[in-house]
Design a protein around this motif. Structure first.
Motif, PDB file in Angstrom:
ATOM      1  N   PHE A 197      33.556  15.928 -44.767  1.00 34.77           N
ATOM      2  CA  PHE A 197      32.295  16.550 -44.545  1.00 34.77           C
ATOM      3  C   PHE A 197      31.150  15.448 -44.103  1.00 34.77           C
ATOM      4  N   GLU A 198      31.074  14.349 -44.998  1.00 36.49           N
ATOM      5  CA  GLU A 198      30.193  13.502 -44.829  1.00 36.49           C
ATOM      6  C   GLU A 198      30.253  12.693 -43.629  1.00 36.49           C
ATOM      7  N   HIS A 199      31.609  12.342 -43.162  1.00 33.86           N
ATOM      8  CA  HIS A 199      31.570  11.739 -41.753  1.00 33.86           C
ATOM      9  C   HIS A 199      30.969  12.311 -40.868  1.00 33.86           C
ATOM     10  N   SER A 200      31.554  13.825 -40.837  1.00 35.16           N
ATOM     11  CA  SER A 200      31.101  14.448 -39.553  1.00 35.16           C
ATOM     12  C   SER A 200      29.542  14.946 -39.735  1.00 35.16           C
ATOM     13  N   GLY A 207      23.362  10.896 -34.719  1.00 32.55           N
ATOM     14  CA  GLY A 207      23.474  11.030 -33.289  1.00 32.55           C
ATOM     15  C   GLY A 207      24.411   9.960 -32.922  1.00 32.55           C
ATOM     16  N   VAL A 208      25.616   9.634 -33.597  1.00 34.98           N
ATOM     17  CA  VAL A 208      26.798   8.882 -33.012  1.00 34.98           C
ATOM     18  C   VAL A 208      28.042   9.544 -32.875  1.00 34.98           C
ATOM     19  N   LEU A 209      28.994   8.828 -32.259  1.00 35.86           N
ATOM     20  CA  LEU A 209      30.068   9.756 -32.082  1.00 35.86           C
ATOM     21  C   LEU A 209      30.985   9.714 -33.375  1.00 35.86           C
ATOM     22  N   LEU A 210      31.855  10.631 -33.610  1.00 36.13           N
ATOM     23  CA  LEU A 210      32.812  10.834 -34.553  1.00 36.13           C
ATOM     24  C   LEU A 210      34.171  10.617 -33.979  1.00 36.13           C
TER      25      LEU A 210
ATOM     26  N   ASN C  96      39.154  23.921 -35.512  1.00 37.96           N
ATOM     27  CA  ASN C  96      38.805  23.237 -34.384  1.00 37.96           C
ATOM     28  C   ASN C  96      37.472  22.834 -34.836  1.00 37.96           C
ATOM     29  N   ALA C  97      36.620  23.865 -35.219  1.00 44.20           N
ATOM     30  CA  ALA C  97      35.049  23.764 -35.106  1.00 44.20           C
ATOM     31  C   ALA C  97      34.555  22.738 -36.365  1.00 44.20           C
ATOM     32  N   ILE C  98      35.359  22.768 -37.097  1.00 42.02           N
ATOM     33  CA  ILE C  98      35.031  21.943 -38.304  1.00 42.02           C
ATOM     34  C   ILE C  98      35.282  20.233 -37.800  1.00 42.02           C
ATOM     35  N   LEU C  99      36.010  20.098 -36.985  1.00 41.25           N
ATOM     36  CA  LEU C  99      36.311  18.619 -36.324  1.00 41.25           C
ATOM     37  C   LEU C  99      35.395  18.519 -35.292  1.00 41.25           C
ATOM     38  N   LEU C 100      34.447  19.519 -35.023  1.00 43.52           N
ATOM     39  CA  LEU C 100      33.386  19.135 -33.975  1.00 43.52           C
ATOM     40  C   LEU C 100      32.031  19.243 -34.294  1.00 43.52           C
TER      41      LEU C 100
END
Lengths: 439, 258, 231
Positions: A197-200, A207-210, C96-100
């Motif tokens: 959760f924290e990473h995303s 505003g950076v890419l995961l 899918n959404a949780i990874l986006l």
């Protein structure tokens, strides 16, 4: 101060659910995403307490960064006899592969999580430094966003520092060390990591890419993000949430699927910043902890503002005698363990266990530290409609870029088990918001 | 002085096409006062794109990436070296006094170490012989029984191993007795396989010893890399995508240059 | 003169991400349409045709593993063991959404989160179909949020590409009239024609060729449609 907020407990929980504020946990080998239990009563830190904590944390983290720079280069602190070399070379966190590498802008610990407790007499003590991948800041950050919605009056009546700037602090730190203005990414091991959760959430807010390991490749000692149709874009900084040993299968653990092959080569050549740097484990080792106040004096020429919990190193003969004579009143920690594991309270051990630990300390003294049990302040939490008292700690987050900033909040974790002293989210506790008061 | 020409070629054939292949090689001889590189070239197939760098131990690394499908991988390191007396002057890095992942002592290392009577008046060089004799008494050379992940403890428990295990046990025992020691990979004149031996530090100089042959590593040893143990000096490492069986062939020739 | 320092825009779509975007769009549309079609067949089951669920299964292309209309409804809505169930479709949207999150933003993701939570509670209470209008509302709000809040065109279009492939697929399967399919195709072609990178050109031509009154229901049509997306 916060009675209005307590009334909004259900509203707060509904919002938590809406935003998917979750914490992954493995039980009997099965992965589960649970709501991280949130207690509406905040931990409140007065402005004057905070001023001291903040100054102490900046000083401590600056010294730790200087220590890391020294250890992977000149090793003055060893040569001058402040820290025995054994504590460096036998530390699990020391990476010989990092010798001679100075990361971009010379920063090793960009994000430091310093665990503190407050004793009943009001003194704050540092319990542990986390300089590898300290996690948890996103929880109070989103909790604040939600509690402000649920109970605006609470925040117009109290002057609390806003804590939702955490992601911009992270972003500033990433911008600062970014090499050649490349892409900025957070590297995650994926959904089945407890802190996904924290990473995303941080990727969204900063505003950076995961990125996942598969999205990154190293070619000619440069790191690229692999876009569609082989469109490769240079990466300048990686905020990695994967531990050192899994980060590059060709430099470390060769069976790791989480890592980016040859990332270490790009890093060694200074072509990418990795935050936090590799090899930081040597500085947050439980054995090295003992020496942190000495580092402050050695590198900064100042007395440490923040105290360590009184600690004994059985490595030193005098300390060993004291520890063995006072085992029953001390807490014994295995320096190799983390996350609340390997922590034993003398008062809870039977004769057998005491003999056992005595034996271990005598044969492998370097592996253990002993600390006095601090009688720390219990915090109120809501259990149903009732207020009860529980043990808790505070993880403060310190972000180092051109300057060192302390985030004016922190993750307050509490145990839900009334008899437990170990406060750790991997062991089923909950969290609170932390209010730093403006006045 | 001994002038040797070496030619070392490794061919890995894959049963299916593989892709996204990253590699890391330590196959170039290391320059020192004991070993001068006269000539050295390395080619990699099917795609000779490689980057040179140096790891923290000073070993030469060749790394690279092949993104497209391929079903074989080959590298060939050739050249000429001049070997002098195997003594390397170098200030001691205390790191080599402490145990490492593959040499970590548990029960067996202290047991064998404590059973060794080192000569009190004798030199370190004499003691190295005593240690190597003890290592040879507790290990039999049996190929194929251990792997690259086998620790010194495990090899001792087994009582068997290859040059890698002999070197690991020897290093662990040396370190137990306070003698700084490190792991070395390389070639030996007249042998068709890569080899491992050790270096020990005394009076500001690294000396070499070959526990597998139970003799000082003096003549005909071409050194590629050194480190705390095998894991710091693997000659070739790689990761790739695709499911395939691998077949490994090694061709090594080390001969005196006319 | 003052210079404004622009912040680095960190954008990028990896192959895995493109796939997630597309499939999130497809599954979200599938949940929405499955609920819609289910209501229509459920209505028939009240008095007109008790076995209407059988034709639902046939058209949907799922196995009829049910012994009655009532059993069908409960299992198709709520059974986590039933691979075809709506609750499982929602889980796929969520996977899918949780990874986006960082692309679609917490705000958009929250409609999926709320759907999942609502569906789980509905399942525990065996709530009747009409109450699942809330899910439909959330999904529509999700699409509103996709359209209005996702500013990165490539991200938005990849999701919508998935949505309209699914929409065309289900409308064809459920025998919708040709002019209705043509309308949906017009929406779909906005993504395949203007942004052809993610689209298999040959399959697109083949699909378009099938779009006549006589041939649009042929199985080959669905084959081409389902092969349009390539990442």
């Amino acid at each position: 101060m916060y009675s209005l907020l307590i009334k909004q407990k259900d509203t707060v929980n509904r919002w938590m659910e809406r935003f998917g504020v979750r914490f992954g946990i493995y039980k009997n080998g099965v992965f589960n995403e649970q709501i991280f239990p949130f207690d509406p009563i905040p931990r409140i830190i007065t402005n004057s307490d905070w001023a001291e904590i903040e100054a102490g944390l900046i000083q401590r983290v600056n010294a730790l960064n200087l220590f890391l720079e020294d250890i992977y280069n000149e090793k003055r602190i060893v040569k001058e006899g402040i820290i025995p070399e054994e504590f460096i070379y036998s530390s699990k966190g020391y990476l010989a592969q990092c010798e001679g590498i100075t990361p971009p802008k010379g920063i090793f610990s960009h994000i430091s999580g310093i665990d503190l407790v407050q004793a009943k007499d009001g003194t704050w003590y540092v319990l542990e430094d986390n300089l590898r991948i300290p996690s948890g800041a996103s929880y109070p950050m989103i909790a604040r966003d939600i509690t402000r919605k649920a109970s605006p009056e609470t925040f117009s009546n109290n002057k609390v520092y806003d804590n939702r700037n955490y992601s911009s602090l992270i972003r500033k730190a990433m911008d600062y060390v970014n090499v050649d203005n490349g892409l900025e990414v957070i590297l995650t091991p994926g959904r089945y990591n407890s802190a996904y959760f924290e990473h995303s959430y941080l990727a969204e807010k900063a505003g950076v890419l995961l990125a996942y390991a598969d999205d990154l490749i190293v070619e000619n000692d440069m790191v690229y993000y692999k876009g569609l149709f082989d469109k490769k874009e240079r990466v300048g900084v990686i905020y990695r949430r994967i531990s050192d040993e899994y980060l590059d299968p060709l430099a470390f653990e060769s069976t790791s699927l989480l890592g980016v092959p040859n990332l270490m080569r790009a890093y060694a050549k200074g072509h990418v910043a990795i935050m936090n740097a590799l090899g930081n484990g040597v500085a947050d080792d439980k054995g090295i902890y003992y020496f942190v106040p000495k580092m402050v004096e050695f590198y900064l020429g100042e007395k440490a503002i923040l105290k360590n919990a009184p600690t004994y190193l059985p490595y030193f003969e005098e300390d060993k005698r004291f520890v063995l004579d006072n085992l029953k009143t001390l807490v014994i920690k295995d320096v190799a363990e983390a996350g609340g594991y390997g922590v034993m309270f003398g008062k809870d051990m039977d004769q057998n266990q005491l003999d056992n630990i005595r034996n271990l300390i005598e044969t492998d003294s370097r592996r253990w530290i002993a600390q006095e049990v601090i009688d720390f302040i219990d915090l109120e939490i809501m259990e149903g409609e009732e207020k009860v008292y529980r043990k808790s700690d505070l993880r403060a987050f310190v972000v180092s870029e051109a300057e060192t900033h302390v985030w004016r909040s922190g993750l307050t974790r509490y145990t839900r088990n009334p008899t437990s002293f170990v406060v750790n989210s991997s062991q089923g506790g909950g969290f609170k918001d932390t209010w730093v008061m403006k006045k | 002085m001994l002038r040797l020409r070496y030619s070392y070629r490794t061919v890995i054939t894959f049963s299916e096409n593989i892709f996204s292949h990253h590699f890391l090689l330590r196959c170039i001889p290391r320059e020192s006062e004991a070993q001068k590189i006269v000539e050295s070239i390395c080619t990699i197939l099917p795609d000779d794109k490689k980057t040179w760098s140096t790891d923290s131990f000073g070993n030469t690394l060749l790394t690279g990436y092949m993104g497209n499908f391929h079903n074989y991988f080959e590298f060939c390191s050739e050249g000429v070296v001049e070997l002098y007396d195997y003594k390397i002057q170098e200030k001691l890095n205390p790191l080599f006094l402490y145990s490492s992942k593959l040499t970590q002592p548990m029960n067996k290392i202290p047991e064998i170490s404590n059973g060794i009577k080192l000569s009190e008046n004798g030199s370190v060089h004499e003691n190295i012989f005593i240690i190597s004799n003890a290592v040879n008494a507790s290990l039999n050379y049996v190929s194929g029984i251990t792997s690259v992940h086998t620790t010194a403890e495990e090899a001792l428990a087994l009582g068997q191993g290859v040059c890698q295990d002999f070197a690991h046990v020897m290093i662990a025992v040396c370190r137990h007795h306070g003698i700084a020691a490190r792991y070395v990979t390389g070639f030996i004149q007249g042998e068709g396989f890569t080899h491992a031996w050790i270096e020990y530090h005394h009076g500001g100089v690294w000396y070499a010893f070959d526990p597998t042959h139970n003799r000082p590593a003096n003549d005909g040893y071409i050194k590629l890399a050194h480190g705390r143990d095998y894991s710091d000096c693997a000659i070739d490492k790689g990761v790739f995508k695709g499911l395939a069986q691998q077949k490994l062939e090694v061709f090594l020739k080390v001969e005196q240059e006319q | 003169m003052q210079t404004i320092q622009l912040k680095k825009l960190n954008t990028g779509i990896s192959m895995a991400k493109a796939n997630r975007l597309f499939w999130m769009g497809r599954y979200a549309e599938r949940v929405y349409l499955a609920l819609h079609l289910l209501r229509k067949h459920n209505d028939l089951m009240i008095d007109e045709d008790h076995d209407s669920y059988i034709s639902f299964c046939n058209k949907m292309g799922i196995e009829n593993r049910y012994s009655s209309g009532a059993e069908f409804i409960m299992s198709y809505l709520y059974s986590t063991e039933n691979p075809d169930s709506i609750i499982n479709m929602l889980e796929r949207v969520n996977d899918n959404a949780i990874l986006l999150r960082e692309e679609i933003m917490s705000e958009t993701l929250s409609y999926i989160q709320m759907s999942i939570s609502y569906m789980q509670k509905a399942r525990e209470g065996n709530v009747i179909l009409s109450e699942l209008q809330t899910i439909t509302d959330y999904i529509l709000a999700f699409w509103g949020s996709v359209d209005e809040r996702i500013l990165n065109t490539k991200i938005r279009r990849t999701i919508k590409f998935g949505k309209f492939v699914e929409s065309a697929d289900l409308h064809i399967r459920f025998d919708y009239p040709f002019d209705r399919i043509a309308d949906i195709n017009n929406r779909l072609f906005e993504y395949t024609d203007k942004d052809p990178e993610l689209c298999d050109e040959i399959k697109l031509i083949a699909y378009k060729n099938k779009m006549s009154f006589d041939t649009y229901k042929e199985p080959q049509t669905l084959f081409y449609l389902n092969g349009l997306f390539t990442a």
